[in-house]
Design a protein around this motif. Structure first.
Motif, PDB file in Angstrom:
ATOM      1  N   GLU A  47      31.188  24.550  10.642  1.00 18.38           N
ATOM      2  CA  GLU A  47      29.637  25.311  10.955  1.00 18.38           C
ATOM      3  C   GLU A  47      29.228  25.238  12.475  1.00 18.38           C
ATOM      4  OE1 GLU A  47      25.181  25.149   9.137  1.00 18.38           O
ATOM      5  OE2 GLU A  47      26.640  23.672   8.597  1.00 18.38           O
ATOM      6  N   LEU A  48      29.442  24.180  13.241  1.00 12.71           N
ATOM      7  CA  LEU A  48      29.091  23.735  14.335  1.00 12.71           C
ATOM      8  C   LEU A  48      30.043  24.792  15.620  1.00 12.71           C
ATOM      9  CD1 LEU A  48      27.605  22.525  16.584  1.00 12.71           C
ATOM     10  CD2 LEU A  48      29.455  20.653  16.609  1.00 12.71           C
TER      11      LEU A  48
ATOM     12  N   VAL B 229      28.515  27.734  17.701  1.00  7.67           N
ATOM     13  CA  VAL B 229      28.638  27.892  19.255  1.00  7.67           C
ATOM     14  C   VAL B 229      29.398  29.555  19.381  1.00  7.67           C
ATOM     15  CG1 VAL B 229      30.393  27.065  21.016  1.00  7.67           C
ATOM     16  CG2 VAL B 229      28.850  25.633  19.729  1.00  7.67           C
ATOM     17  N   GLY B 230      30.239  29.760  18.461  1.00  3.64           N
ATOM     18  CA  GLY B 230      30.896  31.008  18.556  1.00  3.64           C
ATOM     19  C   GLY B 230      29.791  32.220  18.556  1.00  3.64           C
ATOM     20  N   ASN B 231      28.828  32.033  17.722  1.00  3.41           N
ATOM     21  CA  ASN B 231      27.680  33.106  17.601  1.00  3.41           C
ATOM     22  C   ASN B 231      27.076  33.241  18.911  1.00  3.41           C
ATOM     23  OD1 ASN B 231      28.728  33.902  15.272  1.00  3.41           O
ATOM     24  ND2 ASN B 231      27.355  32.922  14.028  1.00  3.41           N
ATOM     25  N   LEU B 232      26.668  32.040  19.520  1.00  4.04           N
ATOM     26  CA  LEU B 232      25.931  31.728  20.456  1.00  4.04           C
ATOM     27  C   LEU B 232      26.659  32.471  21.712  1.00  4.04           C
ATOM     28  CD1 LEU B 232      23.392  30.758  22.132  1.00  4.04           C
ATOM     29  CD2 LEU B 232      24.733  28.548  22.405  1.00  4.04           C
TER      30      LEU B 232
ATOM     31  N   GLU C 202      25.186  35.756  23.883  1.00  4.60           N
ATOM     32  CA  GLU C 202      24.816  35.859  25.531  1.00  4.60           C
ATOM     33  C   GLU C 202      25.572  36.951  25.743  1.00  4.60           C
ATOM     34  OE1 GLU C 202      26.233  32.014  26.534  1.00  4.60           O
ATOM     35  OE2 GLU C 202      24.319  30.992  26.154  1.00  4.60           O
ATOM     36  N   TYR C 203      26.823  37.004  25.520  1.00  4.07           N
ATOM     37  CA  TYR C 203      27.625  38.377  26.027  1.00  4.07           C
ATOM     38  C   TYR C 203      26.992  39.542  25.714  1.00  4.07           C
ATOM     39  CZ  TYR C 203      31.238  41.953  26.321  1.00  4.07           C
ATOM     40  OH  TYR C 203      32.081  43.086  26.771  1.00  4.07           O
ATOM     41  N   GLN C 204      26.261  39.781  24.429  1.00  6.90           N
ATOM     42  CA  GLN C 204      25.527  41.068  24.161  1.00  6.90           C
ATOM     43  C   GLN C 204      24.341  41.228  25.046  1.00  6.90           C
ATOM     44  OE1 GLN C 204      25.252  40.652  19.827  1.00  6.90           O
ATOM     45  NE2 GLN C 204      27.065  41.844  19.536  1.00  6.90           N
ATOM     46  N   VAL C 205      23.514  40.036  25.163  1.00  4.30           N
ATOM     47  CA  VAL C 205      22.616  40.306  26.292  1.00  4.30           C
ATOM     48  C   VAL C 205      22.753  40.727  27.442  1.00  4.30           C
ATOM     49  CG1 VAL C 205      20.445  38.773  27.314  1.00  4.30           C
ATOM     50  CG2 VAL C 205      20.911  38.669  24.814  1.00  4.30           C
ATOM     51  N   ASP C 206      24.047  39.864  28.013  1.00  7.98           N
ATOM     52  CA  ASP C 206      24.215  40.481  29.427  1.00  7.98           C
ATOM     53  C   ASP C 206      24.806  41.957  29.412  1.00  7.98           C
ATOM     54  OD1 ASP C 206      23.895  37.875  30.328  1.00  7.98           O
ATOM     55  OD2 ASP C 206      25.904  37.543  30.075  1.00  7.98           O
TER      56      ASP C 206
END
Length: 74
Positions: free
Chosen positions: A14-15, A19-22, A26-30
């Motif tokens: 789950e962790l 972390v993978g989703n985060l 972040e990539y999508q925001v950039d």
């Protein structure tokens, strides 16, 4: 990961997923920031060109979102 001579460690799947989703978010925001900057650059000083209106309906309510962009020098 198992290292020779050591016991295998428990993995928190789950962790790892969080972390993978985060990292993906972040990539999508950039990418979105880069696309937005491309759209904004060169629009000029006309206020009509620096704003956008988006309308949508949700649960029988109508929403209108107006975005105005002001470019600033840092």
């Amino acid at each position: 990961m198992q290292i020779k001579g050591q016991e295998p460690k428990e993995r928190d799947v789950e962790l790892e997923n969080i972390v993978g989703n985060l990292l993906i978010a972040e990539y999508q925001v950039d990418k979105l920031r880069a696309r937005l900057a491309e759209k904004v650059v060169g629009r000029g000083d006309s206020s009509a060109n620096n704003q956008s209106v988006y309308t949508f309906k949700n649960k029988d309510k109508l929403f209108r979102v107006r975005v105005q962009i002001d470019e600033m020098e840092l």
